[in-house]
Structures are given as structure tokens and as C-alpha cells.
Design a protein around this motif. Structure first.
Motif, short mmCIF file in Angstrom:
data_model
loop_
_atom_site.label_atom_id
_atom_site.label_comp_id
_atom_site.label_asym_id
_atom_site.label_seq_id
_atom_site.Cartn_x
_atom_site.Cartn_y
_atom_site.Cartn_z
N HIS A 80 0.82 -1.22 0.00
CA HIS A 80 0.00 0.00 0.00
C HIS A 80 0.85 1.27 0.00
N LYS A 81 2.10 1.16 -0.47
CA LYS A 81 2.98 2.33 -0.50
C LYS A 81 3.68 2.43 -1.85
N LYS A 82 4.11 3.64 -2.18
CA LYS A 82 5.00 3.83 -3.31
C LYS A 82 6.42 3.80 -2.78
N ILE A 83 7.23 2.89 -3.31
CA ILE A 83 8.59 2.74 -2.82
C ILE A 83 9.59 3.05 -3.93
N SER A 84 10.84 3.23 -3.56
CA SER A 84 11.89 3.53 -4.53
C SER A 84 12.36 2.25 -5.21
N LYS A 85 13.06 2.43 -6.32
CA LYS A 85 13.64 1.29 -7.02
C LYS A 85 14.66 0.58 -6.11
N GLU A 86 15.39 1.37 -5.30
CA GLU A 86 16.38 0.80 -4.39
C GLU A 86 15.73 -0.12 -3.36
N THR A 87 14.56 0.30 -2.86
CA THR A 87 13.84 -0.52 -1.88
C THR A 87 13.33 -1.80 -2.52
N LEU A 88 12.83 -1.69 -3.74
CA LEU A 88 12.36 -2.88 -4.45
C LEU A 88 13.51 -3.86 -4.69
N ASN A 89 14.66 -3.34 -5.09
CA ASN A 89 15.82 -4.20 -5.29
C ASN A 89 16.25 -4.87 -3.98
N TYR A 90 16.12 -4.15 -2.88
CA TYR A 90 16.45 -4.72 -1.57
C TYR A 90 15.54 -5.91 -1.27
N ILE A 91 14.23 -5.75 -1.53
CA ILE A 91 13.28 -6.83 -1.29
C ILE A 91 13.66 -8.06 -2.11
N TYR A 92 13.95 -7.86 -3.39
CA TYR A 92 14.28 -8.98 -4.26
C TYR A 92 15.59 -9.65 -3.84
N GLU A 93 16.56 -8.83 -3.45
CA GLU A 93 17.85 -9.37 -3.03
C GLU A 93 17.72 -10.21 -1.77
N TYR A 94 17.00 -9.68 -0.77
CA TYR A 94 16.98 -10.35 0.52
C TYR A 94 15.87 -11.40 0.64
N LYS A 95 14.74 -11.16 0.02
CA LYS A 95 13.65 -12.14 0.13
C LYS A 95 13.85 -13.34 -0.79
N THR A 96 14.45 -13.12 -1.95
CA THR A 96 14.54 -14.18 -2.97
C THR A 96 15.97 -14.59 -3.29
N ALA A 97 16.82 -13.62 -3.61
CA ALA A 97 18.15 -13.97 -4.11
C ALA A 97 19.03 -14.61 -3.04
N LYS A 98 18.81 -14.29 -1.76
CA LYS A 98 19.68 -14.81 -0.71
C LYS A 98 19.71 -16.34 -0.67
N LEU A 99 18.58 -16.98 -0.94
CA LEU A 99 18.56 -18.44 -0.91
C LEU A 99 19.29 -19.03 -2.12
N PHE A 100 19.23 -18.35 -3.25
CA PHE A 100 19.99 -18.81 -4.41
C PHE A 100 21.50 -18.60 -4.17
N GLU A 101 21.84 -17.49 -3.52
CA GLU A 101 23.23 -17.26 -3.15
C GLU A 101 23.72 -18.37 -2.21
N LEU A 102 22.89 -18.72 -1.24
CA LEU A 102 23.25 -19.79 -0.31
C LEU A 102 23.50 -21.09 -1.07
N ALA A 103 22.66 -21.40 -2.03
CA ALA A 103 22.79 -22.66 -2.79
C ALA A 103 24.12 -22.73 -3.53
N VAL A 104 24.48 -21.65 -4.25
CA VAL A 104 25.72 -21.70 -5.01
C VAL A 104 26.95 -21.64 -4.11
N LYS A 105 26.87 -20.83 -3.05
CA LYS A 105 28.01 -20.72 -2.14
C LYS A 105 28.26 -22.03 -1.40
N ALA A 106 27.19 -22.65 -0.94
CA ALA A 106 27.33 -23.92 -0.22
C ALA A 106 27.94 -24.98 -1.13
N GLY A 107 27.44 -25.08 -2.35
CA GLY A 107 27.99 -26.05 -3.29
C GLY A 107 29.46 -25.80 -3.57
#
Length: 298
Positions: free
Chosen positions: A166-193
Motif C-alpha cells: 500500500h505504499k510507493k517505494i523507490s527502485k532501491e527498496t524494491l531491489n532490496y526486497i528482491y535481493e533479501y527475500k529471494t536472491a539470498k537463498l539462491f546465493e546460499l545454494a551456489v556458495k554452499a555447493g
């Protein structure tokens, strides 16, 4: 994804599924273990554990060495989905085409099942990883696991995601959401391997960059599917992002621009793999699958 990559992907997925089932025994109190297994074995592509298996074996480790960690990553992903579906979070009734955990077992059990995975998964890494993997490697893997699972990972991503409704957010905030909510688990997968395979830092850095790009394009693609798919094909309730005025790339830039961004990020991710000599049919294949999916979206 070509046929060879599909066969390899499916082989890894079958092995992961077999071990996920084996790693959790139902015992007293039965309800909590049944709740955990219900969500864990409810299907899914097993994308994150397969990526971990692919990276590890591609770089010289054995499948036996990476499997406990791969399964632990899937358990962490499952935890995030159970909690994400709760009424106080994204409030969804369906996940992977089935009723969500809290709809079957009740809200308090779903909360506890998610909590249980947060300790069950890292203990699995410690208990089941073969002795051929050195303790120093395990400590590095566990450190990456706790970063991804904690407030410096998916928790902060979920927090900002919910607070941005329900808010207008910046592109930086949107990128933060994608990085931390989604990309972090993919980072974990490649780093662990890569850690299990004793890969050099330069290779780990390249794989991490790939995972960051893939995580972003994966989430944008998921946002696109939310507005273009049905419950049957999506496995969860479509149109929910718009209903709660969730901040997404589609909401911010429109459907066509979102599609272009997925293709742009996919090209960047391919370049990273090529320049780093990471000749993985599966990693190239999962990018190809999303590109093909974008072409079918209307």
C-alpha cells in the motif's frame, strides 16, 4: 532446458526428494512432524537444492557430500513458504496447488513447523555430512546458512516486503526486497555447493553474482506470473499482489517493461557463466526456461 540438462536436473531432484523423506521421521508429538513433512513433500521443482548439487558436483565434490546441505536449504525454503502463507503475512490458502500448512494443521502448528526447520536444517548438515568434508568447510557452510536464514537474509526481505504494501517505494527498496527475500537463498545454494567443493574465491564470487542476478529475474518472473497465470498453473492464488497493493516490478514499471528486464538480467547472468568458464547445463537451462516462459506470457 535441453534434454541432457532435464535428465540431470530430474536425477538430482529425485535424489533430493528421496532424502528429504528419509531425513524426517514422524514421532511423538506426531502432529508437528506431520506438518513439517506435509509442506516439505508437497512438491516443487527443488530448484535451490538442485542448484547446490549442480555447483558442488560440477566443481569436483560428490553428491553424497552436498546432499545434506542441499536438503537443509530446501527445508529453509520450506520454512519461508510456511510462514509467508500465514494470515499475518501474505495470507494464502494454496501453495503448489495444495492447501497451505495453516489451512490443514492450524495456524499455531504452522508457526511451530516453520520454527522447527530453522534448527532441524543446520543440525542435518552437521549430522549427515560425510567426514570427507572438513569441519572448516562445514563452519563456512553453516555461516552462509545462518546469514541467509536470519535478519541479514530472508527475514529482512520479508519485513521490507510487507511494510511496503500500500505504499510507493523507490527502485532501491524494491531491489532490496528482491535481493533479501529471494536472491539470498539462491546465493546460499551456489556458495554452499562451491564451499563443499573447495572452490577458489574467484569462482565463488562469480557464482554469487550469478545467483544475485538469477534471484532478481526469478522474482520479477514470479511477479509476472501473478498477473498472467491461473491457480491451476501457478499453484497459489493469482492476483494477490495487486489486491494488497504489493510493491512489485510489474506494479512499478508495467508488464512489458518487466518482461524486458527479465531478458536483460538473463543475458547478464549468461555472460557471468561464460566469462567464468562455468559450463553448467543446468544453470544455463534454468535461465533458458524463464526466457521461454516469458515468451508465453500475455
Amino acid at each position: 532446458m535441453n534434454e541432457a540438462a532435464k535428465l540431470k536436473f530430474n536425477r538430482f531432484r529425485e535424489i533430493v526428494d528421496e532424502h528429504l523423506d528419509k531425513y524426517i521421521d514422524v514421532k511423538y508429538p506426531d502432529k508437528i512432524y506431520e506438518s513439517m513433512k506435509y509442506s516439505l513433500l508437497a512438491g516443487g521443482k527443488r530448484l535451490r537444492p538442485v542448484i547446490a548439487c549442480e555447483v558442488a558436483t560440477l566443481l569436483g565434490a560428490s553428491i553424497e557430500e552436498i546432499l545434506p546441505t542441499a536438503c537443509a536449504i530446501e527445508m529453509l525454503h520450506c520454512q519461508s513458504l510456511i510462514h509467508d502463507d500465514l494470515p499475518c503475512m501474505d495470507n494464502d490458502d494454496y501453495r503448489r496447488g495444495k492447501l497451505t500448512n495453516h489451512k490443514v494443521f492450524g495456524e499455531y502448528t504452522a508457526v511451530l513447523a516453520g520454527d522447527a526447520f530453522l534448527s532441524y536444517a543446520p543440525k542435518l548438515i552437521l549430522d549427515k555430512t560425510p567426514k570427507s568434508v572438513k569441519p572448516t568447510q562445514l563452519m563456512k557452510v553453516l555461516n552462509e546458512f545462518f546469514i541467509a536464514a536470519g535478519v541479514d537474509g530472508i527475514i529482512s526481505g520479508q519485513m521490507v516486503d510487507i511494510d511496503s504494501e500500500h505504499k510507493k517505494i523507490s527502485k532501491e527498496t524494491l531491489n532490496y526486497i528482491y535481493e533479501y527475500k529471494t536472491a539470498k537463498l539462491f546465493e546460499l545454494a551456489v556458495k554452499a555447493g562451491a564451499i563443499i567443493a573447495k572452490a577458489p574465491k574467484k569462482k565463488i564470487d562469480s557464482l554469487t553474482l550469478f545467483a544475485q542476478l538469477y534471484g532478481h529475474l526469478f522474482q520479477i518472473y514470479d511477479d509476472i506470473l501473478d498477473v498472467t497465470s491461473t491457480l491451476e498453473s501457478l499453484g497459489k492464488t493469482p492476483g494477490k499482489d495487486a489486491n494488497v497493493e504489493k510493491s512489485t516490478y510489474v506494479a512499478m514499471y508495467g508488464l512489458e517493461e518487466a518482461k524486458k528486464q527479465v531478458l536483460f538480467l538473463s543475458n547478464q547472468a549468461c555472460d557471468i557463466l561464460e566469462k567464468s568458464n562455468i559450463n553448467s547445463e543446468i544453470l544455463f537451462g534454468i535461465l533458458e526456461d524463464i526466457v521461454e516462459g516469458i515468451k508465453k506470457c500475455s
